[in-house]
Design an enzyme around this catalytic site. Sequence first.
Site, PDB file in Angstrom:
ATOM      1  CG  LEU A   1      -1.678  -1.376   1.308  1.00 41.47           C
ATOM      2  CD1 LEU A   1      -2.737  -1.041   2.484  1.00 41.47           C
ATOM      3  CD2 LEU A   1      -2.411  -1.636   0.078  1.00 41.47           C
TER       4      LEU A   1
ATOM      5  N   GLY B   1      -0.884   6.875  -0.004  1.00 39.34           N
ATOM      6  CA  GLY B   1      -1.024   8.262   0.911  1.00 39.34           C
ATOM      7  C   GLY B   1      -0.328   9.249   0.101  1.00 39.34           C
TER       8      GLY B   1
ATOM      9  NE  ARG C   1       3.655  13.503  10.281  1.00 39.34           N
ATOM     10  CZ  ARG C   1       3.488  12.598  11.170  1.00 39.34           C
ATOM     11  NH1 ARG C   1       2.890  11.484  11.107  1.00 39.34           N
ATOM     12  NH2 ARG C   1       4.572  12.406  12.103  1.00 39.34           N
TER      13      ARG C   1
ATOM     14  CE  LYS D   1       4.159   7.963   3.594  1.00 37.31           C
ATOM     15  NZ  LYS D   1       3.161   7.747   4.783  1.00 37.31           N
TER      16      LYS D   1
ATOM     17  N   GLY E   1       4.416   0.413   2.152  1.00 37.04           N
ATOM     18  CA  GLY E   1       5.733   1.155   1.463  1.00 37.04           C
ATOM     19  C   GLY E   1       6.314   2.179   2.428  1.00 37.04           C
TER      20      GLY E   1
ATOM     21  CG  ASN F   1       3.721   8.382   8.773  1.00 36.72           C
ATOM     22  OD1 ASN F   1       3.257   8.036   7.549  1.00 36.72           O
ATOM     23  ND2 ASN F   1       3.876   7.768   9.830  1.00 36.72           N
TER      24      ASN F   1
END
Length: 461
Positions: free
Chosen positions: A19, A22, A26, A33, A112, A239
Amino acid sequence: MSAMAEDSSPLAPLAVVVLAAGKGTRMKSNLHKVLHPIAGRPMLEHLMASAAELSPQRQVVVAGHGLEQLERALGESVTFAVQEPQLGTGHAVQQAQGALQGFDGDVLILYGDVPFVRTETMRAMIERLHAEDSPAVVVLGFEPEDPLQYGRVLAHDDGRIAMMVEYKDATDEQRACRLCNSGLMAVRSADLFDLLSRVGNDNAQGEYYLVDIVNVATLEGRTCAVITTDDPDEVGGINSRGELAEAEARWQARRRKDAMADGVTLTAPETVFFAWDTQLGRDVTIEPNVVFGPGVMVADDVTIRAFSHLEGATLESGVEIGPYARLRPGAVLKTGSKVGNFVEMKKAVLGEGAKANHLSYLGDAEIGAGANIGAGTITCNYDGYFKHKTVIGERAFIGSNSALVAPLQIGADAIVAAGSAVTRNVAPGELRLVRGEQLVKPGWADRFHDTMKKKKAEQKK
């Protein structure tokens, strides 16, 4: 880790679903990311490499924002599924259904931004899925020092799960449980999408939670199980830039310990930074503030002095470099060769026992065994459009402050006098001297000083 099994192949064909949909807000970055590097390698590639050791038949990355970047990074090695809009982790996994059409086996669900899950941990999850009680879902749990706002796994002593709950939906009593959900799961393909089809979004976030497949299966009377990693850092998510730096620090600390355990001397371990693929032999000594980029291979008995930077370089046994050396991709130092302070090499081979001790640039070059490169020497390899090669023969001596204009060949045992700008080939055993004629004017400097002093005195009057 509980329920850890011995090394073996998976018991059924394997598919890996990662997955990575996202937005990673942040990070405050235009780079996806999961493509931010740790030890010189995108975090997603760390994860995919660990999963690849299990020889999965299919690999699916669920993406959303930044899909194009992921496609460029991973190419055709994986299949991509798109989650748009993003309605939760359960919804994300559902997007992989098309990519897994016709697949009959086990599905390992990874994230991920959780890059350092060990292959052994993945294997343990799959093997627990095939235990005698045949659980519908296997969850990877962990017990951090501070459970924070992680979802909780409410389990019996034998690892059977009674219930899973997200932190925002948990009661105070449930939050007191210290066993947390990493998000990683192993599920049979025959069960996965059937369970997902019955997951609702009646929760605090209004999302379809992947963890609810456990609750759906449990309510049907099926067994679900948790195994627990003994290293909470293994499942730490990344994150933000701060968490990225912390992950880098943890990775480097482990790599330094491994290097020293394997016979490498680090005089100031905390100042040395390795890349993900750095290879080091025995009895290597690395002084403070050395940085390795990707692609470096170091043989036995090598000394790397302080403040050196290496990337894409090969150092054979007995080599010494630095301090303040820079080795760029394609640099090869043969046995017993040496480069000293402020020497840069790029796509160049330094032959056995050859030396470049000071202040030199060697690019697109081949230097023979025993050759000596004087201080300030440069290979002029670029004409503004193309790169050209310089070949220097064995035992050649290049005097200080020489410019070698490629393409150029200098023969064995030749001497290039200091300060020469060499544009034509030099034959073996030849002396090449390329300088303007030295002009001598006795007394000229004394007369100049006298004249200038008089002028300066007159200006002060």
